[in-house]
Every structure is written in C-alpha cells, then in structure tokens.
Design an enzyme around this catalytic site. Structure first.
Site, PDB file in Angstrom:
ATOM      1  N   PRO A 111       7.932   0.630  -4.576  1.00 29.32           N
ATOM      2  CA  PRO A 111       7.627   2.055  -4.402  1.00 29.32           C
ATOM      3  C   PRO A 111       8.225   2.600  -3.103  1.00 29.32           C
ATOM      4  O   PRO A 111       8.590   1.840  -2.197  1.00 29.32           O
ATOM      5  CB  PRO A 111       6.091   2.077  -4.354  1.00 29.32           C
ATOM      6  CG  PRO A 111       5.657   0.762  -4.895  1.00 29.32           C
ATOM      7  CD  PRO A 111       6.738  -0.208  -4.580  1.00 29.32           C
ATOM      8  N   PRO A 112       8.312   3.929  -2.985  1.00 32.04           N
ATOM      9  CA  PRO A 112       8.841   4.528  -1.744  1.00 32.04           C
ATOM     10  C   PRO A 112       7.939   4.208  -0.551  1.00 32.04           C
ATOM     11  O   PRO A 112       6.717   4.133  -0.669  1.00 32.04           O
ATOM     12  CB  PRO A 112       8.831   6.033  -2.052  1.00 32.04           C
ATOM     13  CG  PRO A 112       8.803   6.137  -3.542  1.00 32.04           C
ATOM     14  CD  PRO A 112       8.055   4.944  -4.025  1.00 32.04           C
ATOM     15  N   GLY A 113       8.555   3.998   0.590  1.00 31.39           N
ATOM     16  CA  GLY A 113       7.817   3.845   1.824  1.00 31.39           C
ATOM     17  C   GLY A 113       7.313   2.459   2.127  1.00 31.39           C
ATOM     18  O   GLY A 113       6.567   2.269   3.090  1.00 31.39           O
ATOM     19  N   VAL A 114       7.723   1.442   1.332  1.00 28.30           N
ATOM     20  CA  VAL A 114       7.215   0.093   1.601  1.00 28.30           C
ATOM     21  C   VAL A 114       8.156  -0.694   2.509  1.00 28.30           C
ATOM     22  O   VAL A 114       7.872  -1.861   2.813  1.00 28.30           O
ATOM     23  CB  VAL A 114       6.994  -0.685   0.283  1.00 28.30           C
ATOM     24  CG1 VAL A 114       5.923  -0.023  -0.548  1.00 28.30           C
ATOM     25  CG2 VAL A 114       8.282  -0.811  -0.508  1.00 28.30           C
ATOM     26  N   GLY A 115       9.279  -0.089   2.930  1.00 29.78           N
ATOM     27  CA  GLY A 115      10.125  -0.736   3.933  1.00 29.78           C
ATOM     28  C   GLY A 115      11.333  -1.451   3.374  1.00 29.78           C
ATOM     29  O   GLY A 115      11.804  -2.423   3.979  1.00 29.78           O
ATOM     30  N   LYS A 116      11.876  -0.994   2.235  1.00 31.67           N
ATOM     31  CA  LYS A 116      13.043  -1.668   1.644  1.00 31.67           C
ATOM     32  C   LYS A 116      14.271  -1.525   2.547  1.00 31.67           C
ATOM     33  O   LYS A 116      14.982  -2.496   2.831  1.00 31.67           O
ATOM     34  CB  LYS A 116      13.322  -1.090   0.256  1.00 31.67           C
ATOM     35  CG  LYS A 116      12.188  -1.268  -0.730  1.00 31.67           C
ATOM     36  CD  LYS A 116      12.536  -0.748  -2.101  1.00 31.67           C
ATOM     37  CE  LYS A 116      12.748   0.744  -2.123  1.00 31.67           C
ATOM     38  NZ  LYS A 116      11.538   1.524  -1.817  1.00 31.67           N
ATOM     39  N   THR A 117      14.535  -0.311   2.998  1.00 28.31           N
ATOM     40  CA  THR A 117      15.709  -0.092   3.851  1.00 28.31           C
ATOM     41  C   THR A 117      15.517  -0.709   5.226  1.00 28.31           C
ATOM     42  O   THR A 117      16.447  -1.304   5.789  1.00 28.31           O
ATOM     43  CB  THR A 117      15.981   1.420   3.982  1.00 28.31           C
ATOM     44  OG1 THR A 117      16.138   1.983   2.671  1.00 28.31           O
ATOM     45  CG2 THR A 117      17.245   1.657   4.785  1.00 28.31           C
ATOM     46  N   SER A 150      -0.417   0.862 -21.803  1.00 30.99           N
ATOM     47  CA  SER A 150      -1.492   0.101 -21.156  1.00 30.99           C
ATOM     48  C   SER A 150      -2.831   0.845 -21.116  1.00 30.99           C
ATOM     49  O   SER A 150      -3.797   0.328 -20.565  1.00 30.99           O
ATOM     50  CB  SER A 150      -1.086  -0.271 -19.728  1.00 30.99           C
ATOM     51  OG  SER A 150      -0.859   0.880 -18.953  1.00 30.99           O
ATOM     52  N   LYS A 168      -1.827  -1.760  -9.868  1.00 31.78           N
ATOM     53  CA  LYS A 168      -3.024  -1.241 -10.526  1.00 31.78           C
ATOM     54  C   LYS A 168      -4.298  -1.748  -9.858  1.00 31.78           C
ATOM     55  O   LYS A 168      -5.267  -0.994  -9.673  1.00 31.78           O
ATOM     56  CB  LYS A 168      -3.005  -1.635 -12.001  1.00 31.78           C
ATOM     57  CG  LYS A 168      -1.912  -0.926 -12.805  1.00 31.78           C
ATOM     58  CD  LYS A 168      -1.883  -1.400 -14.253  1.00 31.78           C
ATOM     59  CE  LYS A 168      -0.810  -0.680 -15.048  1.00 31.78           C
ATOM     60  NZ  LYS A 168      -0.737  -1.124 -16.451  1.00 31.78           N
TER      61      LYS A 168
END
Length: 804
Positions: free
Chosen positions: A361-367, A683, A726
């Site tokens: 997800p966005p903001g988890v520090g990938k970059t 689901s 989830k």
C-alpha cells in the site's frame, strides 16, 4: 634520300618510340626527348638525311620498348631543329612526311632501327563528294563546339580548318591538334582512306564533345561549390577572429576538444569508433547548421554517460544490515532479501544485477527502502517515476534525427547516477499506461531481463549499453495491473500494512526527529508523549502507511513553532488532553465498529490498495413478493455472491427454522454503506450470508466479530487474499474475533505478532460453522446448528485462538 623516298617501298632508318604522342604527315610538332637510346637515334638521323621513323608506344610503362610494345603504323618525319636542354634532355622539332608501316625492329641497341614499308594514301577527287562535304561540315561544327567548351584549344585551330577543304589535311590537322587520346589518334593515323578517316574522326569528336559538355557541367558545379566553400571559409575565419577577440573558443577548438574528450574517456572500442565517426561528420558540417547542433548534442550525451565508471560497492552483510536497521523499523522480509543479495555478492563479486519488485500500500516505505539499499551498498541512486508513462519512447528514447530527441528514462537515469552499477528505482510500475504510441511495459521487458539487458539498445544512442550490473528495484501498489510477462521477470516482495505499534516506533525513531529538525525545533522545546502519539494514530489516521501520520506530525511542529514565537514560551508539551488544540476534533471514534449485537448487520473485511477496511453489510427483510434488492455501488462479483448466499439459505431453510416459502413472500434488501465507494470481490460471501440469516431469523450478530470468506452454493467457505491487511483493519476497529476460511490458516504466520496476540481466529470450512459462531440467540446458537458446530465453538460467544 629525301629525293627518292616515294620511289622505294621498303627502307630501314632510325626509329623513335613516343609516349602518348602521335605525329601526322605534313604537320610540324615539337616535343622533348629524354631516354638515352632515343637521343642516340636522333643523333644518328642528324648524321644522315635527318629522316627518322616516329612510332607510338602501346605500353607507356615500357622503359626499353621491344617490337610488341610499339604500334605498326607510324610517320616518317624530317628533323627540323634540335635544342639541348640543361637537364640532359633534348627538344626536337619535326615535320611529318609520310605514313609508314614497321615490318620489323632491326635493333634496340644503341638505338632503335626499324625496317618499314612506306604507305601511299588513297588519292582523292578534285572536288569533294556531298558525303565528304557533309562530314567536313560536321567536323567544323564539332571543332567549334569543342573550342567553346575547352580553354585548352586555341580559336586559331578552327579558323585554319575553315580555310581548307582538303579532307586529308582536315582530318590529320584536327587529330594532331586536339587533345584526343593517343589510341584515337592512332586510329586516324592508320586509316589510309580519307573518307573513312573523316567518318572515324566524326565519331571520335562526337564522343569528345559529349564528354566535354559533362566535364563543363561538373566544372561549373565544382566552381560554384568552391566559391561557396571559399565564402564559408572566409566567414568562418572571420568568426574565429571575432571569437578569439571575445575570448570564445572556435569551431576548430571544439572539434579538437571532442577528440581530446574521446581520447581521455575510457570507452569500449565500438563506442569510441562510433563517436570518432560522428566527430568527422561534425567537422564537415557548416558552423551553426541544424545537423551540427544535433551532432553536438549527441556527442555531449554519449560522453557524459558512465560507460565504464562504477562505484566500489560495500559487500558487507554486517555494514549493510546496520544501515538498514538505522533507516527502517520492521520490513523484515525486505531486509532479509537485501542481505541475502549482499551475502552472495560478498562470495561472488561478479554476480549480475537483480530485479526486485516491492509491492504494498502507499506510504509503507517502498521508495525509501530502495534509497537506503543504495546508501547501504555504497551505490549511486537514480529514481525513475513511471506513473502515467504511455509512450514507448520514454523508455527506449527517440531517434536522434527527430526534433527534440533525447535518450529514454533508463539511460537518463544511468546518466544521472554517473555509474554503470547504480540502484535504479522504478516507481509506480503498476501505473504504466499504453496507447497508439506503444506499450512502455513491453519496452521494459528487455530492461528488466537479466539475460538481455547486457546489450540494451536505446534508440537515441544507437549503441548497446550494459545494464547487467544495475540493481533494479521496482515499486507498485498492486500486481493486478502489471503484465504477466513483466511480472515474471521480477522477484516480488510484499510489504504489508503497519500495525499501530509499528507506527509508534516509526514515528518515535524516524518521523518525529525528522520533523523537529526540519522546523528548527529541539526535543526540549517540543515534547510529545507516547499516549498522545497513540491517540494520533488511532483517532486521526486510518491508513496502511505513515504518510498522513507524517503530515500530522508536521502540523504539530508548525503549531508548536507558532506558540513558541507568539507566546514566547520556552517549551510546548503535547498530551492527549491538549491534542485537539493542535489537530482539531478527533476524526475516528474509538472502537467505532465494535458495538452491541444487531440484527442484520455484519462486519465484513475488505482489502484495498491502501490497506484493509471494515466493510459493513446491512440486510433488511420486509413483507413483499420475493424481490432481492442490492445497493451500495456493488460489482458483478459481489452481486453473484449475494445470489449464491440466498440459494444456500433456501437449501438450509428447514435447519434455520425458516418457512419454505420465505423467498416468495419476503423482500430482501442488501446494502453496503458508503454507496459512493465502488465495491467488488468474492470475499464478502459469508458476511452476506450471515446478515441475511440474521435478518430472516431475527437473530442478532455479534458486534465484535469480523469475517471474510467466499461462499459456494453448497455452503463451502473458500480461501481469500489480503488476510494480513484485513486482520489489521479488524484490530484497528476494535474487533476481538475474526472468522476466516480454513484454507487461510497457513497465512496466519505472515501476520504481525501483535495482531496474533490481540485477536482470536476461528477457521471455518462451512457456512453453518460461520452462523454458529457469529449469531447469538438467547445465549445459545441458532436452532438446528448444534451438529454443525466445531467442538471448540459449542458455547455461544467463544472462539478458537489458533496463534497460542
């Protein structure tokens, strides 16, 4: 001998071999003689009656000619004058007398002596025939034209021809005085019939005039080009003088500078040859031309690329691990994979570059993790954002002949990094588009293939560039939009959502010190206690990453700075009591979703690109005609889940205590709140089933239970994805129990330990088990479900904790 020359048929006399010179009867000619045996032949003739046989050499290269090197037909001539020159040469003037045919060469030393037969010309009529007259006029016209086209022929030649109508004289005089090939002159000399001689001369002149016309046109173009070049040269020299006066470097200096840069640069042989060729091409271009500008840009770009420049990387597991731990909290999978790469690199330095894809997800520090990898391994870094790219040329570049051409983003990233072994971050890989200009994701196939990218060809460079040492790290929010062939070339590493505790640690270790430093504050000036930080995370942020948390901390620093400046206080203390003064009213109520049991309301779990979410399902049953209403902006898959749930309930009607005709006289309305948000996916099957059963039977559903799973017509519960996100959503919203498919038990190992300790998990394989665990009726499970319950779930409200 001169008095009796015509009375004899065969004579012997000295012979002179001529190079590219032909002498005709009754005409004067002077030429130089340099060979020793030729000078002796002249001296021998002077001691006699001054007659000598002049014959042309076939082979001009023969220094000592034999009979096979000479033509048979020549001219008997009288020596008129001999002049000795200072360089031991002799200049001689002769007058042709009569044609002669050499029978044999008697001697070659000390001079040439030939035995020859004197040839008599065919007599001509007193008056020319019409044919002969026509040929003569053609010769007049052609000689006139030749004289106009050539500056090597005097106009007097044409006037002398006009003064005569003798075909013998005209043919011989024309052939003698025009600059024809000696082979053509020999043809004229060997022809004894005057009329035929004229015909041959006409054909030769026609060809010579045509050749001369072509030469004249070429000379005109050459002269014009030379004049233009002279003008350009003159102006270029003027420009050089002006540039020197102004202190600028000239074009010549520019070419020399390019050659010097190529010589100093450590380039592969193929690249060096290509650039030197382009420099030669530039040298020929006029200064300031469009082509020259293109070539200068191309040379500058190629010379700025690090063809052989590489940084000395740090292949030390302990050192890299220390940097990664200092920069990031958590992310154990990513750190483990990077350290594995470093370990292999430590043992095998020749290991080629790898291709990793961080998905989360966005903001988890990938970059940021990619940037830390570059710093930890002492590699240069270049970031390439691919979001919205839809032109293939963005990856492979444009042809350099196009207006505004430039290299693609990959080569531009290498140029920016300044080494052939950098870390290239391909951000937002899942958001690459495609249109009529090509498919950039297809162009990335070669870039990200470790077996092909050693010879990657950018359209602008037109030369292979080695990308095999580059460490590619791609980032994406989801793999659903990445083409399968491209996905196959990368190693996928998933980054899940952060737990609240992880967010607290990230904020304390990284975000808060960073914001304080950015705003010029110190820890003594602004103090943020742990309770306030927990309240910010739980009450003001609901996200997978920490971007909103970072913005809120930024807001706290701004507000604190204002208080320090305006109120002139020495320090600011941020606590849960005064947090609303800084951030406003709490955005999310605590344990909002966890409430009292309700009829027809179920807490489902959903996965989104920004993490997990609680997805409420509401079902209302009213008297009607058996209609089923589905609302809430649902996709086709969720509509099918609702129909499958209804079919299952009809098959279990007697066990659930429902009348067999309930589907005919009851209207069922299924609604998912927040109707503006599109929802789809399988689901929610068991959540819809539970809500329908609750509404139909009037049985409440536990408010602290969340569930996820797909349902079939037979009531089987199938596995789902995104369990980690989830379960985090369930924990954030105050749930205590999560019902999940039995096939997903293996995925519980991937869940954060804090989540495993905080939640109870109930694995189910049948929808009847779901109903038994979620429905509450007078403290007992619904009627008819006793035989379907798992042994651990006989008592109402209990659950199985699989993580203990």
């Amino acid at each position: 001998m001169s008095d009796t020359i015509h009375e004899r048929e065969v004579v012997a006399m000295p012979a002179l071999a001529l190079r590219a010179i032909t002498v005709f009867p009754h005409l004067l000619l002077h030429f130089d003689v340099g060979r020793e045996f030729s000078i002796r032949a002249l001296e021998q003739a002077m001691t006699g009656n001054r007659e000598i046989f002049l014959v042309t050499q076939k082979d001009l290269a023969a220094e000592n000619p034999a009979q096979e090197h000479l033509y048979q037909v020549g001219t008997v001539a009288t020596i008129k004058q001999i002049l000795r020159l200072p360089d031991n040469n002799v200049r001689v003037m002769v007058e042709g007398k009569q044609r002669g045919k050499m029978l044999q060469l008697l001697t070659t030393e000390p001079y040439l002596t030939a035995e020859l037969e004197l040839l008599e010309e065919e007599p001509t009529a007193r008056e020319n025939t019409p044919r002969t007259e026509a040929l003569i006029r053609q010769i007049y016209s052609m000689v006139e034209r030749y004289t106009e086209l050539s500056d090597r022929v005097s106009p007097e030649l044409y006037l002398k021809l006009l003064a005569s109508d003798d075909p013998v004289y005209i043919a011989d005089y024309t052939a003698q005085n025009l600059p024809l090939r000696f082979e053509d002159k020999q043809l004229i000399l060997e022809e004894l019939r005057p009329a035929k001689r004229l015909e041959k001369l006409v054909r030769i002149l026609a060809r010579e005039v045509e050749i001369r016309q072509v030469e004249s046109e070429l000379e005109g173009k050459v002269q014009e080009q030379m004049a233009e070049n002279q003008r350009d040269y003159y102006m270029r020299e003027q420009l050089k003088v002006l540039q020197r006066e102004l202190g600028d470097r000239g074009d010549g200096d520019e070419i020399a500078e390019y050659r010097e840069r190529v010589a100093k640069a450590k380039l592969p042989d193929e690249v060096r040859e290509k650039l030197l060729k382009e420099i030669k091409h530039l040298e020929k271009q006029p200064y300031g031309s469009a082509e020259a500008s293109v070539l200068r840009g191309y040379l500058d770009t190629c010379l700025e690329l690090p063809w052989t420049v590489r940084t000395k990387e740090r292949a030390n597991v302990a050192a890299v691990s220390k940097v990664l731990e200092a920069d990031h909290y958590g992310m154990e999978k990513v750190k483990e994979r990077i350290l594995e790469f470093v370990a292999v690199k430590q043992l095998s330095p020749n290991l080629k570059g790898q291709v990793l894809c961080l998905v989360g997800p966005p903001g988890v520090g990938k970059t940021s993790i990619a940037m830390s990898v570059a710093r930890a391994m002492n590699r240069k870094l270049a970031r390439i954002s691919l979001g919205g790219v839809h032109d293939e040329a963005e990856i492979r570049g444009h042809r350099k002949t196009y207006v505004g051409a430039m290299p693609g983003r990959i080569i531009a990233g290498i140029r920016q990094a300044g080494s052939v072994n950098p870390v290239l971050v391909l951000d937002e890989l899942d958001k690459v588009g495609s249109d009529h200009r090509g498919d950039p994701s297809a162009a990335l196939l070669e870039v990200l293939d470790v077996h092909q990218n050693a010879t990657f060809r950018d359209h602008y460079l037109e030369m292979p560039f080695d990308l095999s040492e580059v460490l590619f790290i791609a980032t994406a929010n989801t793999t659903d939009t990445i083409p399968r062939p491209l996905l196959d070339r990368m190693e996928i590493i998933e980054l899940g959502s952060y737990t609240d505790e992880e967010k607290v640690q990230i904020a304390k270790r990284h975000l808060w010190p960073k914001e304080l430093k950015a705003h010029g504050l110190t820890r003594t000036q602004v103090k943020l206690n742990d309770q306030a930080l927990h309240q910010i995370i739980s009450g003001y942020t609901r996200e997978s990453g920490v971007r909103r948390l970072e913005r809120l901390l930024d807001k706290l620093c701004r507000k604190s700075a204002m208080k320090l400046v305006q109120e002139e206080c020495k320090s600011v203390h941020i606590t849960p009591d005064n947090l609303s003064d800084f951030l406003g009213t709490r955005r999310y109520a605590k344990d909002k979703a966890a409430g009292q049991p309700q009829v027809g309301v179920v807490n489902g779990l959903a996965w989104t690109s920004v993490g997990g979410e609680i997805l409420e399902v509401e079902v209302n049953v009213v008297e009607g005609t058996g209609k089923v209403e589905l609302t809430g902006n649902l996709g086709d898959v969720m509509k099918e889940s609702a129909r499958a749930a209804l079919s299952f309930i009809r098959s279990r009607a007697s066990q659930l205590g429902l009348p067999g005709t309930f589907y005919k006289d009851k209207d069922i309305h299924v609604h998912f709140p927040e109707g503006a948000v599109p929802k789809d996916g399988p689901s929610a099957g068991i959540a819809i089933t539970t809500a329908m059963v609750s509404a139909l039977t009037g049985t409440p559903v536990r408010g602290d239970v969340a569930m996820t799973g797909e349902i079939t017509l037979r009531g089987r519960v199938l596995a789902i994805g995104g369990l980690k996100e989830k379960t985090m959503a369930a924990l954030r919203n105050g749930m205590s129990t999560v019902i999940l498919p039995e096939d997903n038990v293996k995925d519980l190992e991937e869940i954060d330990p804090l989540v495993r300790e905080s939640l109870k998990f109930i694995p189910v394989s049948q929808a009847d088990q779901v109903l038994a665990c979620a429905l509450v009726s007078d403290g007992q499970p619904p009627k008819g479900n006793d035989t379907l319950l798992p042994p651990e779930a006989k008592a109402p409200g209990t659950a199985v904790n699989l993580c203990q």
